[in-house]
Design a protein around this motif. Structure first.
Motif, PDB file in Angstrom:
ATOM      1  N   GLN A  66      47.535  44.875  46.133  1.00  0.00           N
ATOM      2  CA  GLN A  66      46.393  44.675  45.234  1.00  0.00           C
ATOM      3  C   GLN A  66      46.867  44.424  43.802  1.00  0.00           C
ATOM      4  O   GLN A  66      46.325  43.566  43.104  1.00  0.00           O
ATOM      5  CB  GLN A  66      45.455  45.892  45.287  1.00  0.00           C
ATOM      6  N   ILE A  67      47.887  45.157  43.372  1.00  0.00           N
ATOM      7  CA  ILE A  67      48.448  44.957  42.035  1.00  0.00           C
ATOM      8  C   ILE A  67      48.962  43.529  41.890  1.00  0.00           C
ATOM      9  O   ILE A  67      48.716  42.866  40.883  1.00  0.00           O
ATOM     10  CB  ILE A  67      49.569  45.994  41.760  1.00  0.00           C
ATOM     11  N   VAL A  68      49.652  43.037  42.914  1.00  0.00           N
ATOM     12  CA  VAL A  68      50.154  41.650  42.885  1.00  0.00           C
ATOM     13  C   VAL A  68      48.983  40.683  42.868  1.00  0.00           C
ATOM     14  O   VAL A  68      48.937  39.750  42.069  1.00  0.00           O
ATOM     15  CB  VAL A  68      51.090  41.372  44.079  1.00  0.00           C
ATOM     16  N   ARG A  69      48.022  40.908  43.751  1.00  0.00           N
ATOM     17  CA  ARG A  69      46.858  40.020  43.856  1.00  0.00           C
ATOM     18  C   ARG A  69      46.143  39.885  42.515  1.00  0.00           C
ATOM     19  O   ARG A  69      45.740  38.798  42.119  1.00  0.00           O
ATOM     20  CB  ARG A  69      45.907  40.574  44.916  1.00  0.00           C
ATOM     21  N   LEU A  70      46.007  40.998  41.810  1.00  0.00           N
ATOM     22  CA  LEU A  70      45.293  41.005  40.534  1.00  0.00           C
ATOM     23  C   LEU A  70      46.174  40.597  39.349  1.00  0.00           C
ATOM     24  O   LEU A  70      45.680  40.410  38.249  1.00  0.00           O
ATOM     25  CB  LEU A  70      44.686  42.384  40.291  1.00  0.00           C
ATOM     26  N   GLY A  71      47.475  40.503  39.591  1.00  0.00           N
ATOM     27  CA  GLY A  71      48.386  40.093  38.524  1.00  0.00           C
ATOM     28  C   GLY A  71      48.602  41.156  37.473  1.00  0.00           C
ATOM     29  O   GLY A  71      48.885  40.847  36.321  1.00  0.00           O
ATOM     30  N   GLU A  72      48.514  42.401  37.859  1.00  0.00           N
ATOM     31  CA  GLU A  72      48.687  43.516  36.924  1.00  0.00           C
ATOM     32  C   GLU A  72      50.180  43.754  36.704  1.00  0.00           C
ATOM     33  O   GLU A  72      50.786  44.643  37.304  1.00  0.00           O
ATOM     34  CB  GLU A  72      47.980  44.763  37.442  1.00  0.00           C
ATOM     35  N   ILE A  73      50.764  42.969  35.825  1.00  0.00           N
ATOM     36  CA  ILE A  73      52.211  42.947  35.635  1.00  0.00           C
ATOM     37  C   ILE A  73      52.764  44.297  35.169  1.00  0.00           C
ATOM     38  O   ILE A  73      53.810  44.737  35.661  1.00  0.00           O
ATOM     39  CB  ILE A  73      52.635  41.795  34.684  1.00  0.00           C
ATOM     40  N   ASP A  74      52.092  44.990  34.263  1.00  0.00           N
ATOM     41  CA  ASP A  74      52.595  46.280  33.792  1.00  0.00           C
ATOM     42  C   ASP A  74      52.615  47.315  34.915  1.00  0.00           C
ATOM     43  O   ASP A  74      53.595  48.040  35.088  1.00  0.00           O
ATOM     44  CB  ASP A  74      51.776  46.794  32.605  1.00  0.00           C
TER      45      ASP A  74
END
Length: 158
Positions: free
Chosen positions: A8-16
């Motif tokens: 989900q983090i990758v999907r949303l692009g939450e780089i931090d």
């Protein structure tokens, strides 16, 4: 971290969040479709995350349930920058999916007038004459759809 959360983090692009979690995560984990985090990065155009995964040594040739690698997905999603990086780090252009299609077939099939990924794959040794399970090659397909620019491009690499 739970597998679903990292995807989900990758999907949303939450780089931090990704940077904070990746050090303690198994970068070669897969989801229910046998896709790894690089497949997810490619599908969602997360170039920075995908590049970090590649540099950390993720399996570049992981096959999903259809036998497709991240290079197949890069062609499907027109993700030139990640395709280039995957090849640079050793991604294999000769892996066929469950239909016998190598990444070049996927690139040709999805080109629709955009030939950058086709050119990239050809320049790096993809075979325009590789026959899939239906005895059809990327070159055969270009002839079938009567795309003169694509035909010429593929002929130049025969």
């Amino acid at each position: 971290m739970d597998i679903i959360d990292l995807f989900q983090i990758v999907r949303l692009g939450e780089i931090d969040s990704f940077i904070n979690q990746i050090a303690k995560a198994d970068i070669d984990q897969v989801n229910e479709y046998n896709q790894n985090l690089l497949h997810e990065s490619v599908a969602n155009d997360r170039i920075r995350i995908g590049t970090l995964l590649i540099k950390k040594g993720i399996n570049l040739d992981q096959k999903d349930v259809s036998g497709q690698t991240s290079l197949h997905h890069a062609a499907l999603h027109n993700s030139y920058e990640l395709a280039e990086k995957i090849i640079e780090y050793g991604g294999n252009l000769s892996i066929a999916d469950s239909y016998g299609n190598e990444p070049l077939w996927t690139a040709v099939f999805n080109a629709r007038g955009k030939y950058d990924i086709v050119k990239l794959y050809l320049k790096n040794g993809a075979n325009p004459n590789h026959k899939n399970n239906s005895d059809r090659s990327p070159f055969d397909f270009a002839i079938q759809i009567k795309d003169p620019e694509l035909i010429e491009l593929l002929e130049n690499y025969n």
